[in-house]
Design a protein around this motif. Structure first.
Motif, PDB file in Angstrom:
ATOM      1  N   LEU A  45       0.827  -1.208   0.000  1.00 33.72           N
ATOM      2  CA  LEU A  45       0.000   0.000   0.000  1.00 33.72           C
ATOM      3  C   LEU A  45       0.860   1.257   0.000  1.00 33.72           C
ATOM      4  O   LEU A  45       0.498   2.252  -0.628  1.00 33.72           O
ATOM      5  N   VAL A  46       2.005   1.205   0.658  1.00 36.26           N
ATOM      6  CA  VAL A  46       2.936   2.340   0.640  1.00 36.26           C
ATOM      7  C   VAL A  46       3.418   2.571  -0.787  1.00 36.26           C
ATOM      8  O   VAL A  46       3.414   3.696  -1.294  1.00 36.26           O
ATOM      9  N   GLU A  47       3.798   1.492  -1.474  1.00 38.55           N
ATOM     10  CA  GLU A  47       4.266   1.613  -2.864  1.00 38.55           C
ATOM     11  C   GLU A  47       3.171   2.132  -3.785  1.00 38.55           C
ATOM     12  O   GLU A  47       3.405   3.029  -4.599  1.00 38.55           O
ATOM     13  N   THR A  52       4.588   7.936   2.409  1.00 36.32           N
ATOM     14  CA  THR A  52       5.608   7.440   3.320  1.00 36.32           C
ATOM     15  C   THR A  52       4.992   6.371   4.216  1.00 36.32           C
ATOM     16  O   THR A  52       3.766   6.343   4.413  1.00 36.32           O
ATOM     17  N   GLN A  53       5.828   5.504   4.753  1.00 37.23           N
ATOM     18  CA  GLN A  53       5.354   4.439   5.636  1.00 37.23           C
ATOM     19  C   GLN A  53       4.538   5.014   6.800  1.00 37.23           C
ATOM     20  O   GLN A  53       3.446   4.540   7.094  1.00 37.23           O
ATOM     21  N   ALA A  54       5.061   6.057   7.438  1.00 39.03           N
ATOM     22  CA  ALA A  54       4.383   6.642   8.601  1.00 39.03           C
ATOM     23  C   ALA A  54       3.032   7.242   8.218  1.00 39.03           C
ATOM     24  O   ALA A  54       2.033   7.046   8.920  1.00 39.03           O
ATOM     25  N   ASN A  55       2.983   7.966   7.111  1.00 44.09           N
ATOM     26  CA  ASN A  55       1.752   8.607   6.672  1.00 44.09           C
ATOM     27  C   ASN A  55       0.702   7.568   6.284  1.00 44.09           C
ATOM     28  O   ASN A  55      -0.465   7.666   6.683  1.00 44.09           O
ATOM     29  N   VAL A  56       1.109   6.577   5.510  1.00 42.22           N
ATOM     30  CA  VAL A  56       0.172   5.531   5.083  1.00 42.22           C
ATOM     31  C   VAL A  56      -0.351   4.774   6.298  1.00 42.22           C
ATOM     32  O   VAL A  56      -1.558   4.526   6.414  1.00 42.22           O
ATOM     33  N   SER A  57       0.535   4.421   7.221  1.00 43.63           N
ATOM     34  CA  SER A  57       0.116   3.688   8.419  1.00 43.63           C
ATOM     35  C   SER A  57      -0.892   4.497   9.236  1.00 43.63           C
ATOM     36  O   SER A  57      -1.871   3.953   9.757  1.00 43.63           O
ATOM     37  N   ARG A  58      -0.663   5.784   9.340  1.00 39.72           N
ATOM     38  CA  ARG A  58      -1.587   6.659  10.083  1.00 39.72           C
ATOM     39  C   ARG A  58      -2.966   6.663   9.431  1.00 39.72           C
ATOM     40  O   ARG A  58      -3.992   6.536  10.105  1.00 39.72           O
ATOM     41  N   HIS A  59      -3.004   6.792   8.103  1.00 33.66           N
ATOM     42  CA  HIS A  59      -4.291   6.806   7.395  1.00 33.66           C
ATOM     43  C   HIS A  59      -4.981   5.448   7.464  1.00 33.66           C
ATOM     44  O   HIS A  59      -6.208   5.374   7.619  1.00 33.66           O
TER      45      HIS A  59
END
Length: 111
Positions: A45-47, A52-59
């Motif tokens: 999903l990040v790709e 960014t990993q942090a932003n995607v994880s937060r969403h």
């Protein structure tokens, strides 16, 4: 439209507003769209989202907390998928409406 609107309490209206607020972020919509064809791990999903990993994880966490997505952990990887199937209908309804509006505007300008 033809259908009678529901009588909604203040609490119901607040819940509906929160659901739309969760969906008002383009990155979240991008992530949901990436999951339309099935479950994916966070790194994929990040790709796909170019975030960014942090932003995607937060969403993703925000979407999971809202009940739109569900998460599954397998070893060190976390997988996300659509939890609320009504999101497919909602996206189709909105996309179809926007497509019709775009077609009307294009016709008005002779395109």
């Amino acid at each position: 439209m033809g259908s009678k609107p529901r009588n909604l309490s203040e609490e119901a209206l607040e819940q509906i507003a929160r659901r739309f607020a969760v969906l008002s972020e383009p990155m979240r919509l991008r992530l949901i769209h990436s999951l339309f064809d099935g479950e994916k791990p966070v790194n994929t999903l990040v790709e796909l989202s170019a975030g960014t990993q942090a932003n995607v994880s937060r969403h993703l966490q925000h979407l999971a907390n809202a009940g739109i997505l569900k998460r599954r952990k397998e070893g060190l990887q976390v997988f996300y998928s659509i939890a609320d199937a009504s999101i497919f209908q909602l996206c189709e309804l909105v996309c179809g409406s926007l497509e019709q509006e775009h077609t009307k505007r294009a016709a008005a300008f002779g395109r």
